[in-house]
Design an enzyme around this catalytic site. Sequence first.
Site, PDB file in Angstrom:
ATOM      1  N   ASP A  19       0.983  -1.188   0.182  1.00 38.87           N
ATOM      2  CA  ASP A  19       0.005  -0.097   0.080  1.00 38.87           C
ATOM      3  C   ASP A  19       0.866   1.198   0.010  1.00 38.87           C
ATOM      4  O   ASP A  19       1.988   1.407   0.978  1.00 38.87           O
ATOM      5  CB  ASP A  19      -0.691  -0.083   1.263  1.00 38.87           C
ATOM      6  CG  ASP A  19      -1.802   0.945   1.308  1.00 38.87           C
ATOM      7  OD1 ASP A  19      -1.641   2.134   0.547  1.00 38.87           O
ATOM      8  OD2 ASP A  19      -2.859   0.912   2.105  1.00 38.87           O
ATOM      9  N   ASP A  43      -4.857   8.123  -5.359  1.00 39.28           N
ATOM     10  CA  ASP A  43      -5.432   9.374  -4.961  1.00 39.28           C
ATOM     11  C   ASP A  43      -6.059   9.583  -3.682  1.00 39.28           C
ATOM     12  O   ASP A  43      -5.903  10.274  -2.753  1.00 39.28           O
ATOM     13  CB  ASP A  43      -5.829  10.242  -6.050  1.00 39.28           C
ATOM     14  CG  ASP A  43      -5.701  11.706  -5.953  1.00 39.28           C
ATOM     15  OD1 ASP A  43      -5.022  12.157  -5.258  1.00 39.28           O
ATOM     16  OD2 ASP A  43      -6.314  12.378  -7.128  1.00 39.28           O
TER      17      ASP A  43
HETATM   18  N1  AR6 Z   1      -1.371   1.593  -2.923  1.00 38.65           N
HETATM   19  C1  AR6 Z   1      -0.804   1.144  -4.194  1.00 38.65           C
HETATM   20  N2  AR6 Z   1      -1.352   1.021  -5.469  1.00 38.65           N
HETATM   21  C2  AR6 Z   1      -2.591   1.164  -5.295  1.00 38.65           C
HETATM   22  C3  AR6 Z   1      -3.374   1.419  -4.069  1.00 38.65           C
HETATM   23  C4  AR6 Z   1      -2.634   1.886  -2.806  1.00 38.65           C
HETATM   24  N3  AR6 Z   1      -3.352   2.152  -1.670  1.00 38.65           N
HETATM   25  N4  AR6 Z   1      -4.705   1.734  -4.385  1.00 38.65           N
HETATM   26  C5  AR6 Z   1      -4.751   1.448  -5.678  1.00 38.65           C
HETATM   27  N5  AR6 Z   1      -3.471   1.025  -6.296  1.00 38.65           N
HETATM   28  P1  AR6 Z   1      -5.194   4.534  -9.800  1.00 38.65           P
HETATM   29  P2  AR6 Z   1      -4.390   5.818 -12.344  1.00 38.65           P
HETATM   30  C6  AR6 Z   1      -3.202   0.618  -7.651  1.00 38.65           C
HETATM   31  O1  AR6 Z   1      -6.325   4.201 -10.414  1.00 38.65           O
HETATM   32  O2  AR6 Z   1      -4.956   4.912 -13.178  1.00 38.65           O
HETATM   33  C7  AR6 Z   1      -7.859   8.666  -9.562  1.00 38.65           C
HETATM   34  O3  AR6 Z   1      -9.261   8.919  -9.336  1.00 38.65           O
HETATM   35  C8  AR6 Z   1      -4.375   0.403  -8.796  1.00 38.65           C
HETATM   36  O4  AR6 Z   1      -4.780  -1.170  -8.480  1.00 38.65           O
HETATM   37  O5  AR6 Z   1      -4.967   4.909  -8.461  1.00 38.65           O
HETATM   38  O6  AR6 Z   1      -3.188   6.909 -12.733  1.00 38.65           O
HETATM   39  C9  AR6 Z   1      -7.170  10.024  -9.671  1.00 38.65           C
HETATM   40  O7  AR6 Z   1      -7.629  11.091  -9.077  1.00 38.65           O
HETATM   41  C10 AR6 Z   1      -3.474   0.287  -9.979  1.00 38.65           C
HETATM   42  O8  AR6 Z   1      -2.629  -0.665 -10.180  1.00 38.65           O
HETATM   43  O9  AR6 Z   1      -4.166   5.717 -10.796  1.00 38.65           O
HETATM   44  C11 AR6 Z   1      -7.302  10.054 -11.290  1.00 38.65           C
HETATM   45  O10 AR6 Z   1      -8.425  10.520 -11.581  1.00 38.65           O
HETATM   46  C12 AR6 Z   1      -2.589   1.683  -9.679  1.00 38.65           C
HETATM   47  O11 AR6 Z   1      -2.564   1.785  -8.262  1.00 38.65           O
HETATM   48  C13 AR6 Z   1      -7.055   8.836 -11.786  1.00 38.65           C
HETATM   49  O12 AR6 Z   1      -7.612   7.821 -10.542  1.00 38.65           O
HETATM   50  C14 AR6 Z   1      -2.884   3.105 -10.212  1.00 38.65           C
HETATM   51  O13 AR6 Z   1      -4.478   3.315 -10.223  1.00 38.65           O
HETATM   52  C15 AR6 Z   1      -5.704   8.203 -11.744  1.00 38.65           C
HETATM   53  O14 AR6 Z   1      -5.780   7.061 -12.650  1.00 38.65           O
END
Ligand code: AR6
Length: 200
Positions: A19, A43
């Site tokens: 995480d 985020d």
């Molecule tokens: N720790 C590590 N990785 C994580 C966590 C965590 N706590 N939670 C999710 N992931 P994303 P993006 C993974 O959607 O694609 C937001 O709404 C997840 O499974 O967080 O860049 C922002 O405000 C995936 O593999 O980021 C933007 O609008 C990875 O982190 C949008 O999402 C990235 O998923 C950005 O989308």
Amino acid sequence: MDVVVRRVGGAALELVRGDITQQQVEAVVNAANPSLMGGGGVDGAIHRAGGPAILEACKQVVRTLPGGRLPPGEAVLTTGGRLPSRYVIHTVGPVWRGGSEGEEEVLARAYGSSLRLAQAHGLRSVAFPSISTGAYGFPVERAASVALRTVVEFLRENPGVFDRVRFVLWSDRDLDTYRRALEKLLPAIGAGGAGSPAGA
Ligand code: AR6
């Protein structure tokens, strides 16, 4: 904990499953959107765990940005609030639109901008999530190879700048994908010694 560590440019390049909000590093990177006002995924987790100080700092930063938005590929720094890491580097990855709209370049810039910002602030350890591979839909295999290539190039070109750059992967599957991409990029010297073909 399942961890992969390789040394590049004097730094430990690490892949871990975990995480992003639990990392004991100087800065964690947020996969933000251009508004910097929070969202889901990484985020949401960062704002929840770090508390309101992060959103307050983001509001101040937004006032300084042209049009009040952070363009994809760029990065800014705020406090980490209550996170174990002192700072959050907010960057915006590309939304995947099929791969022919410069998505790989923008993703590489998001990693590069974040590393340069950390360097400019004298930070020696940074943790990244897998930017763009969640809500933004970037295929994780391609993203892993762009992300790792960008970080490895930076570490080689800037030896001694970082002690640790960590990728924090949310699932075993993503960790495996990054592990395979790293092995492709930096083949380990196999049991047969240097020069032996990988996988022989
Ligand atoms: N720790 C590590 N990785 C994580 C966590 C965590 N706590 N939670 C999710 N992931 P994303 P993006 C993974 O959607 O694609 C937001 O709404 C997840 O499974 O967080 O860049 C922002 O405000 C995936 O593999 O980021 C933007 O609008 C990875 O982190 C949008 O999402 C990235 O998923 C950005 O989308």
